[in-house]
Enzyme design. Sequence first.
Site, PDB file in Angstrom:
ATOM      1  N   GLY A  10    -116.146   5.788 -62.403  1.00 38.99           N
ATOM      2  CA  GLY A  10    -116.600   7.121 -62.771  1.00 38.99           C
ATOM      3  C   GLY A  10    -115.448   7.999 -63.214  1.00 38.99           C
ATOM      4  N   ASP A  42    -123.755  -0.726 -53.132  1.00 35.52           N
ATOM      5  CA  ASP A  42    -124.662   0.200 -53.804  1.00 35.52           C
ATOM      6  C   ASP A  42    -125.161   1.154 -52.732  1.00 35.52           C
ATOM      7  OD1 ASP A  42    -126.713   1.586 -55.021  1.00 35.52           O
ATOM      8  OD2 ASP A  42    -127.380  -0.132 -56.206  1.00 35.52           O
ATOM      9  N   LEU A  43    -124.572   2.342 -52.687  1.00 30.99           N
ATOM     10  CA  LEU A  43    -124.856   3.278 -51.602  1.00 30.99           C
ATOM     11  C   LEU A  43    -126.291   3.785 -51.617  1.00 30.99           C
ATOM     12  CD1 LEU A  43    -121.565   5.401 -51.446  1.00 30.99           C
ATOM     13  CD2 LEU A  43    -122.160   3.287 -50.250  1.00 30.99           C
ATOM     14  N   TYR A 131    -128.980  19.526 -56.778  1.00 27.35           N
ATOM     15  CA  TYR A 131    -127.664  18.880 -56.783  1.00 27.35           C
ATOM     16  C   TYR A 131    -126.805  19.395 -55.630  1.00 27.35           C
ATOM     17  CZ  TYR A 131    -122.848  17.898 -58.140  1.00 27.35           C
ATOM     18  OH  TYR A 131    -121.528  17.515 -58.125  1.00 27.35           O
ATOM     19  N   LYS A 135    -125.593  17.350 -52.245  1.00 30.01           N
ATOM     20  CA  LYS A 135    -124.166  17.206 -51.947  1.00 30.01           C
ATOM     21  C   LYS A 135    -123.837  17.784 -50.576  1.00 30.01           C
ATOM     22  CE  LYS A 135    -121.277  15.810 -54.177  1.00 30.01           C
ATOM     23  NZ  LYS A 135    -120.700  14.428 -54.266  1.00 30.01           N
TER      24      LYS A 135
END
Length: 347
Positions: A10, A42-43, A131, A135
């Site tokens: 990323g 793969d979280l 979002y 987070k």
Amino acid sequence: MRILVLGPTGYLGRQVVRLLRRTPGTAVLTGGRAPGADVPADLATDSADRLGRALAEAAPDAVVNCAGAVGGDPVTLAEVNARGPALLCAALRRAAPGARLVHLGSAAEYGPGPAGVRTPETAPAAPVTAYGATKLAGTVAVTASGLDVVVLRVGNPVGPGAPAAGLPGRVARLLREAGPDPAAVIRLGDLSPHRDFVDARDVARAAVLAATAPGPLPPVLNIGGGAAVPVRELVTALTRAAGFPGRVAEESGGSARSGGVAWQCSDITAADRALGWRPEHTLAESVAALWAEAAGPDADAGPDGGSSGRDGGSSGRDVDANGGPPGPDAGSPPGVVGRTGADGGGR
């Protein structure tokens, strides 16, 4: 020191891996969905048992989690941003309880800040978008885990390799597409909000310092540029770097991720005290590096020769370790490069 980076392909993950590989005494491991990853992970879908077995085999001394979703519906955001960190902590407790976890959070967790005020880590978290909320859920999972952890709440990353999922990278792409046409018009949303931009390379340096620092660290540290800049100023700097002869048209509206937040600015003094970290790159330097890469011959490919916009968080999702709250997105249709016609509009 063995350091595992999750989300190594990323935007921020690439910078972290690049810097760690230049850091003496470190062995860098990568974790994600890519076939060449040292630790398959793969979280969004793994079980704690499966991830724990992979972590036990890797035996990291520290883990830097750069995986995170910046786009998609609330389910996708929750799977990667909330479930992912919780799963990672559960697996670390089983397999590597002594490892330090450095998790990249987001300044979007704070929500809007009072104009003219730098937000400290002690400020209440009141996100106004899905979002930011997901987070924040990830941050709570990490800080409540009982492990050796630190969350880096990142502002708006900018600099080389910025993905088109965020405003800086998308504007750079649109400028490249527009070329030298003086009749070109780039249509964007409201550019008056203020954001705290920080170079992705400075974010990587903070992550490396946090992963290698001796002794415990505060649970949350702000990582930003330390100044609120009108988004319009960023766009203007990009157009100048590109030598764009056309016009930028601001239209009303923005993205759901922006959430109508007019001001965000982080107080970064705690990171200076705990890590000896302060940003080294100016916004002008970040913009210049962003445009130099965007205008290069390989700009059409993703960071690894493929499509950009994901960091190894979960398959089939719009995922990137953007880290910070996005700047205002374009209106509808977003980011259109048009040519003015008889009516002055055009698409």
